[in-house]
Design a protein around this motif. Structure first.
Motif, PDB file in Angstrom:
ATOM      1  N   PHE A  26       0.731  -1.237  -0.025  1.00 60.02           N
ATOM      2  CA  PHE A  26      -0.217   0.059  -0.030  1.00 60.02           C
ATOM      3  C   PHE A  26       0.677   1.157   0.051  1.00 60.02           C
ATOM      4  N   ASP A  27       2.019   1.238   0.436  1.00 61.61           N
ATOM      5  CA  ASP A  27       3.069   2.218   0.429  1.00 61.61           C
ATOM      6  C   ASP A  27       4.238   1.772  -0.368  1.00 61.61           C
ATOM      7  N   ASP A  28       5.376   2.719  -0.469  1.00 62.06           N
ATOM      8  CA  ASP A  28       6.281   2.657  -0.957  1.00 62.06           C
ATOM      9  C   ASP A  28       7.376   2.016  -0.172  1.00 62.06           C
ATOM     10  N   ALA A  29       8.702   1.522  -0.709  1.00 62.01           N
ATOM     11  CA  ALA A  29       9.707   1.035   0.387  1.00 62.01           C
ATOM     12  C   ALA A  29      10.774   0.964  -0.633  1.00 62.01           C
ATOM     13  N   GLY A  30      12.079   1.164   0.189  1.00 56.32           N
ATOM     14  CA  GLY A  30      13.395   0.980  -0.779  1.00 56.32           C
ATOM     15  C   GLY A  30      14.627   1.426   0.189  1.00 56.32           C
ATOM     16  N   PHE A  31      15.395   1.771  -0.445  1.00 54.98           N
ATOM     17  CA  PHE A  31      16.912   2.075   0.269  1.00 54.98           C
ATOM     18  C   PHE A  31      17.201   3.601  -0.115  1.00 54.98           C
ATOM     19  N   ALA A  32      17.910   4.057   0.861  1.00 56.38           N
ATOM     20  CA  ALA A  32      18.168   5.399   0.542  1.00 56.38           C
ATOM     21  C   ALA A  32      19.714   5.688   1.014  1.00 56.38           C
ATOM     22  N   TYR A  33      20.558   6.307   0.149  1.00 57.33           N
ATOM     23  CA  TYR A  33      22.010   6.673   0.486  1.00 57.33           C
ATOM     24  C   TYR A  33      21.920   8.140   1.012  1.00 57.33           C
ATOM     25  N   LEU A  34      22.325   8.208   2.205  1.00 57.68           N
ATOM     26  CA  LEU A  34      21.943   9.782   2.787  1.00 57.68           C
ATOM     27  C   LEU A  34      23.147   9.860   3.926  1.00 57.68           C
ATOM     28  N   PRO A  35      24.303  10.478   3.149  1.00 58.52           N
ATOM     29  CA  PRO A  35      25.536  10.511   4.133  1.00 58.52           C
ATOM     30  C   PRO A  35      25.267  11.467   5.246  1.00 58.52           C
ATOM     31  N   GLU A  36      24.567  12.442   5.270  1.00 63.03           N
ATOM     32  CA  GLU A  36      24.151  13.196   6.128  1.00 63.03           C
ATOM     33  C   GLU A  36      23.191  12.754   7.203  1.00 63.03           C
ATOM     34  N   GLY A  37      22.591  11.713   6.711  1.00 66.42           N
ATOM     35  CA  GLY A  37      21.496  11.225   7.489  1.00 66.42           C
ATOM     36  C   GLY A  37      20.043  11.564   7.238  1.00 66.42           C
ATOM     37  N   PRO A  38      18.799  11.136   7.603  1.00 68.97           N
ATOM     38  CA  PRO A  38      17.588  11.640   7.234  1.00 68.97           C
ATOM     39  C   PRO A  38      17.384  13.082   7.398  1.00 68.97           C
ATOM     40  N   THR A  39      16.755  14.126   6.562  1.00 67.75           N
ATOM     41  CA  THR A  39      16.501  15.300   7.058  1.00 67.75           C
ATOM     42  C   THR A  39      14.861  15.641   6.978  1.00 67.75           C
ATOM     43  N   PRO A  40      14.435  16.649   7.601  1.00 68.79           N
ATOM     44  CA  PRO A  40      13.065  16.790   7.269  1.00 68.79           C
ATOM     45  C   PRO A  40      12.994  17.370   5.842  1.00 68.79           C
ATOM     46  N   ALA A  41      13.709  17.676   5.329  1.00 67.38           N
ATOM     47  CA  ALA A  41      13.809  18.061   3.711  1.00 67.38           C
ATOM     48  C   ALA A  41      13.297  16.999   2.960  1.00 67.38           C
ATOM     49  N   LEU A  42      13.430  15.820   3.486  1.00 69.03           N
ATOM     50  CA  LEU A  42      13.176  14.606   2.460  1.00 69.03           C
ATOM     51  C   LEU A  42      11.657  14.444   2.524  1.00 69.03           C
ATOM     52  N   GLU A  43      10.980  15.034   3.547  1.00 67.24           N
ATOM     53  CA  GLU A  43       9.334  14.873   3.190  1.00 67.24           C
ATOM     54  C   GLU A  43       8.905  15.884   2.412  1.00 67.24           C
ATOM     55  N   ASN A  44       8.142  15.368   1.232  1.00 70.31           N
ATOM     56  CA  ASN A  44       7.413  16.522   0.327  1.00 70.31           C
ATOM     57  C   ASN A  44       6.004  16.050   0.286  1.00 70.31           C
ATOM     58  N   GLY A  45       5.304  16.769  -0.815  1.00 74.08           N
ATOM     59  CA  GLY A  45       3.902  16.632  -0.936  1.00 74.08           C
ATOM     60  C   GLY A  45       3.877  15.048  -1.758  1.00 74.08           C
ATOM     61  N   SER A  46       4.722  14.562  -2.113  1.00 75.40           N
ATOM     62  CA  SER A  46       4.354  13.174  -2.719  1.00 75.40           C
ATOM     63  C   SER A  46       5.194  12.088  -2.181  1.00 75.40           C
ATOM     64  N   PHE A  47       5.984  12.535  -1.282  1.00 75.20           N
ATOM     65  CA  PHE A  47       6.968  11.590  -0.445  1.00 75.20           C
ATOM     66  C   PHE A  47       6.534  11.670   1.018  1.00 75.20           C
ATOM     67  N   GLU A  48       5.513  11.461   1.419  1.00 76.45           N
ATOM     68  CA  GLU A  48       4.989  11.792   2.903  1.00 76.45           C
ATOM     69  C   GLU A  48       5.249  10.737   4.075  1.00 76.45           C
ATOM     70  N   SER A  49       5.547  11.295   5.073  1.00 82.72           N
ATOM     71  CA  SER A  49       5.811  10.563   6.212  1.00 82.72           C
ATOM     72  C   SER A  49       6.807   9.525   6.006  1.00 82.72           C
ATOM     73  N   PRO A  50       8.086   9.628   5.405  1.00 77.01           N
ATOM     74  CA  PRO A  50       8.950   8.717   5.328  1.00 77.01           C
ATOM     75  C   PRO A  50       9.571   8.042   6.561  1.00 77.01           C
ATOM     76  N   VAL A  51       9.526   6.925   6.865  1.00 77.33           N
ATOM     77  CA  VAL A  51      10.263   6.365   8.123  1.00 77.33           C
ATOM     78  C   VAL A  51      11.725   5.481   7.598  1.00 77.33           C
ATOM     79  N   PHE A  52      12.830   5.801   8.185  1.00 77.31           N
ATOM     80  CA  PHE A  52      14.030   5.434   7.939  1.00 77.31           C
ATOM     81  C   PHE A  52      14.540   4.553   9.097  1.00 77.31           C
ATOM     82  N   GLN A  53      15.041   3.535   8.612  1.00 78.08           N
ATOM     83  CA  GLN A  53      15.830   2.596   9.617  1.00 78.08           C
ATOM     84  C   GLN A  53      17.326   2.532   9.145  1.00 78.08           C
ATOM     85  N   HIS A  54      18.152   2.787  10.058  1.00 79.68           N
ATOM     86  CA  HIS A  54      19.465   2.785   9.627  1.00 79.68           C
ATOM     87  C   HIS A  54      19.977   1.318   9.395  1.00 79.68           C
ATOM     88  N   LEU A  55      20.860   1.349   8.210  1.00 83.34           N
ATOM     89  CA  LEU A  55      21.279  -0.157   7.894  1.00 83.34           C
ATOM     90  C   LEU A  55      22.814  -0.069   8.164  1.00 83.34           C
TER      91      LEU A  55
END
Length: 173
Positions: free
Chosen positions: A133-162
């Motif tokens: 029902f939602d999307d999922a995947g992997f993210a390469y974020l050298p500085e870690g997740p930031t609030p700037a990652l949430e936009n109108g189409s990428f809503e409420s992202p939940v990140f788990q560090h790998l």
């Protein structure tokens, strides 16, 4: 039957979210296998008062599969085998503006990738089987997740560090 269903369940949770259809198929099969095991133990073990070592493999397989799921081993193991391929893919991606689709291989490591985007501070890969029902995947974020990652189409992202700069994510689009 128990071994195949347990293997399907482990594979279903080796993606960033989970593969709904594999879970939907494996859980009922495990339930039927459990029912068949109980009938078998009652009929041949309890009624005939004969213990058999052949009663043990099914519950051991289920207990081991559940322990692996709780510990998150399926995703960690599959990710460990695919991480270098993802690092190579990030290194070869062309530069682009944030939130624009960038060309990426359809398979990276053992994962099927359906899209890749440059995002503020990194790259997001959308995995094909991550969530229903939602999307999922992997993210390469050298500085870690930031609030700037949430936009109108990428809503409420939940990140788990790998590990390192890598995260798994789930989100609504």
């Amino acid at each position: 039957m128990t071994l195949v269903a347990a293997a399907c369940l482990l594979w279903a949770f080796s993606v960033p979210g989970f593969s709904f259809f594999l879970v939907f198929g494996a859980v009922p099969v495990l339930g039927l296998a459990g029912l068949a095991w109980v009938v078998w133990v009652v009929m041949f073990g309890v009624q005939r008062r004969r213990w058999s070592w052949s009663f043990l493999p099914a519950p051991i397989i289920v207990a081991l599969a559940l322990a692996l799921l709780v510990a998150g081993v399926p995703l960690q193991a599959r990710w460990a085998m695919s991480r270098s391929a993802f690092e190579q893919a990030v290194a070869t991606l062309p530069a682009g503006e944030d939130w624009y689709l960038v060309p990426a291989p359809s398979t990276i490591g053992s994962y099927r990738i359906i899209a890749a985007y440059h995002v503020p501070g990194g790259v997001v890969f959308q995995e094909a089987n991550g969530n229903l029902f939602d999307d999922a995947g992997f993210a390469y974020l050298p500085e870690g997740p930031t609030p700037a990652l949430e936009n109108g189409s990428f809503e409420s992202p939940v990140f788990q560090h790998l590990g390192g700069a890598w995260y798994r994510w789930t989100a609504s689009w």
